[in-house]
Scaffold this motif. Structure first.
Motif, PDB file in Angstrom:
ATOM      1  N   UNK A   1       9.916  39.924  59.297  1.00  0.00           N
ATOM      2  CA  UNK A   1       9.649  39.705  57.884  1.00  0.00           C
ATOM      3  C   UNK A   1      10.833  38.927  57.326  1.00  0.00           C
ATOM      4  N   UNK A   2      10.551  37.724  56.855  1.00  0.00           N
ATOM      5  CA  UNK A   2      11.600  36.819  56.408  1.00  0.00           C
ATOM      6  C   UNK A   2      12.101  37.105  55.014  1.00  0.00           C
ATOM      7  N   UNK A   3      13.164  36.420  54.651  1.00  0.00           N
ATOM      8  CA  UNK A   3      13.743  36.548  53.314  1.00  0.00           C
ATOM      9  C   UNK A   3      12.829  35.958  52.251  1.00  0.00           C
ATOM     10  N   UNK A   4      11.825  35.227  52.668  1.00  0.00           N
ATOM     11  CA  UNK A   4      10.845  34.648  51.757  1.00  0.00           C
ATOM     12  C   UNK A   4       9.551  35.470  51.728  1.00  0.00           C
ATOM     13  N   UNK A   5       9.607  36.707  52.244  1.00  0.00           N
ATOM     14  CA  UNK A   5       8.481  37.649  52.308  1.00  0.00           C
ATOM     15  C   UNK A   5       7.351  37.193  53.227  1.00  0.00           C
ATOM     16  N   UNK A   6       7.583  36.156  53.998  1.00  0.00           N
ATOM     17  CA  UNK A   6       6.590  35.661  54.945  1.00  0.00           C
ATOM     18  C   UNK A   6       6.799  36.376  56.278  1.00  0.00           C
ATOM     19  N   UNK A   7       5.714  36.658  56.984  1.00  0.00           N
ATOM     20  CA  UNK A   7       5.806  37.289  58.294  1.00  0.00           C
ATOM     21  C   UNK A   7       5.769  36.211  59.368  1.00  0.00           C
ATOM     22  N   UNK A   8       6.718  36.302  60.290  1.00  0.00           N
ATOM     23  CA  UNK A   8       6.813  35.391  61.421  1.00  0.00           C
ATOM     24  C   UNK A   8       6.616  36.204  62.689  1.00  0.00           C
ATOM     25  N   UNK A   9       6.276  35.522  63.765  1.00  0.00           N
ATOM     26  CA  UNK A   9       6.070  36.166  65.058  1.00  0.00           C
ATOM     27  C   UNK A   9       6.851  35.389  66.114  1.00  0.00           C
ATOM     28  N   UNK A  10       7.493  36.129  67.022  1.00  0.00           N
ATOM     29  CA  UNK A  10       8.276  35.493  68.080  1.00  0.00           C
ATOM     30  C   UNK A  10       8.016  36.207  69.396  1.00  0.00           C
ATOM     31  N   UNK A  11       8.177  35.478  70.482  1.00  0.00           N
ATOM     32  CA  UNK A  11       8.027  36.066  71.810  1.00  0.00           C
ATOM     33  C   UNK A  11       9.039  37.176  72.017  1.00  0.00           C
ATOM     34  N   UNK A  12       8.611  38.226  72.672  1.00  0.00           N
ATOM     35  CA  UNK A  12       9.514  39.313  73.052  1.00  0.00           C
ATOM     36  C   UNK A  12      10.083  39.015  74.431  1.00  0.00           C
ATOM     37  N   UNK A  13      11.248  39.515  74.657  1.00  0.00           N
ATOM     38  CA  UNK A  13      11.883  39.435  75.966  1.00  0.00           C
ATOM     39  C   UNK A  13      12.205  40.863  76.381  1.00  0.00           C
TER      40      UNK A  13
END
Length: 113
Positions: free
Chosen positions: A46-58
């Motif tokens: 959850x970004x500082x702009x209230x937008x949700x981002x998704x990233x690969x897990x390791x």
């Protein structure tokens, strides 16, 4: 998963939709993202702009997400990246048990700096 494997940064829902060029509808994308999160393939940010981002897990699985690392958003190009340095859990009173730590940093990435 191909979209995430080809990306150098975390992606928001709109980014994923653009990459898929209308192949899947919005609801289907949300369901797939939720499933990938539950399976430990990606993690939510959850970004500082209230937008949700998704990233690969390791090194994650469906029981343990290892995403307690800082995330960085460039205020110029909006790229969100995982900073792989591990964070130490904050010193908490004994009666608390920390299960996750979330840090989101914004500024200029090396490319935009």
């Amino acid at each position: 998963m191909n979209v995430f494997e080809k990306s150098v940064s975390a992606l928001c829902h709109e980014d994923i939709e653009k990459c898929l060029s209308g192949q899947l509808d919005r609801v289907t994308i949300y369901r797939i993202l939720q499933g990938f999160c539950e399976d430990g393939k990606i993690h939510k940010i959850v970004g500082d702009n209230s937008k949700t981002y998704y990233a690969l897990c390791h090194d994650c699985d469906h029981e343990h997400h290892r995403d307690n690392h800082p995330h960085f958003r460039c205020i110029n190009c909006n790229m969100v990246t995982c900073i792989e340095d591990k964070l130490l859990s904050p010193k908490m009173p004994e009666e608390y048990s920390v299960s996750s730590v979330s840090t989101f940093i914004s500024g200029l990435c090396p490319k935009c700096r």
